[in-house]
Design a protein around this motif. Sequence first.
Motif: not given
Length: 370
Positions: A57-75, A218-224
């Motif tokens: 919610s929204p968990g944007c680390w998933r987007a960062v991880l996904w694109n790093r994987l793709l950019n490294s050839g893990y398609t 690294d958080t905006y509210d002490g948690v997320h």
Amino acid sequence: MRRTRRSSPRLRIAPVLGLLAALLLPLCITFAPGATAAPAAADPVRVMPLGDSITGSPGCWRAVLWNRLLNSGYTDIDFVGTLPPQGCGQAHDGDNEGHGGELVTNVADQNLLPGRLAATRPDIVVMHFGTNDVWSSIAPDRILAAYTKLVTQMRASNPDMRILVAQLIPMNPASCAACAQRVVDFNARIPDWARATSTERSSITVVDQWTGFSTATDTYDGVHPNASGDDKIAARWYPALTSLLDGDAPSDPGDPGDPGGGRPSCSASFRAPSVWQGGYQGEVTVTNTSASSVTGWTVTVVAADGARLTQIWGGTLTTAADGTATVTNASWNGTLAPGANATFGFIASTPATAGTPSATVSCTARAASS
């Protein structure tokens, strides 16, 4: 490698060849004896991000991880889950199982996971789960019992399930003064639980998401997590996940003779025992988190605030142009029994404006050659 695909129908080669044969026979063109159709390509590896709002919610680390994987050839991967993406400002495979507000103990008590597994059929689960339980002052024993039940349900879905479990990111909300220490206390219990619960066929790898993560920056509210936190979380998941992807493809759950996944794994933690103007002394502890012996390890150190590693002991240093440091074990501290650890130290130089020393560290383990 093939581009990742969603569940699209496989090409039916045999009927097409039959039709071609019927059309070509009048022209006296025939197929060579013994010619066979190429085998259908394997399915992509299905990865389920599992957790609460930090994951979804929204968990944007998933987007960062996904694109790093793709950019490294893990398609050849497919993120799966019953929940859709929630933005993040960059294209990515957003399917996930991060339910905001959920407690892992409730998911276990109410048997919510089996239906989600049946709908998505993951090969690998990436789990950061328990923040709401810790906030609710639920005892670590009960949270770990819920972890065990979820792992049992994962293995019922897929006996060869590979599982990455996070030591939770720090938490320090204004409304919960005790939460920061509760996270520390709970995280300390996870490695022993993982060693006891991991099996040769269905490995559990602990990923240290706590060390080097700051609730202030690294958080905006002490948690997320904010954008900086998303980058750090993705950086920690990346080597652990690619280690599984670089191994072998998940085996068919119905084939009990397939080899298991007792691969070596390790975690790394950072501290700065001494600080001065313009630099500090850093120390990294490497721990064998697997049930098998480790005969070598490599640690990636991304120091914050422009710090650069200049001297090292207990390892061999390689530094990239962007300052990212890679440290491999020395000849005398690479072999670690399950649960054992080794330490290396370094000196880092820092700009005058640098704050409290911090670094994101991640570890990859090696096993003896067979």
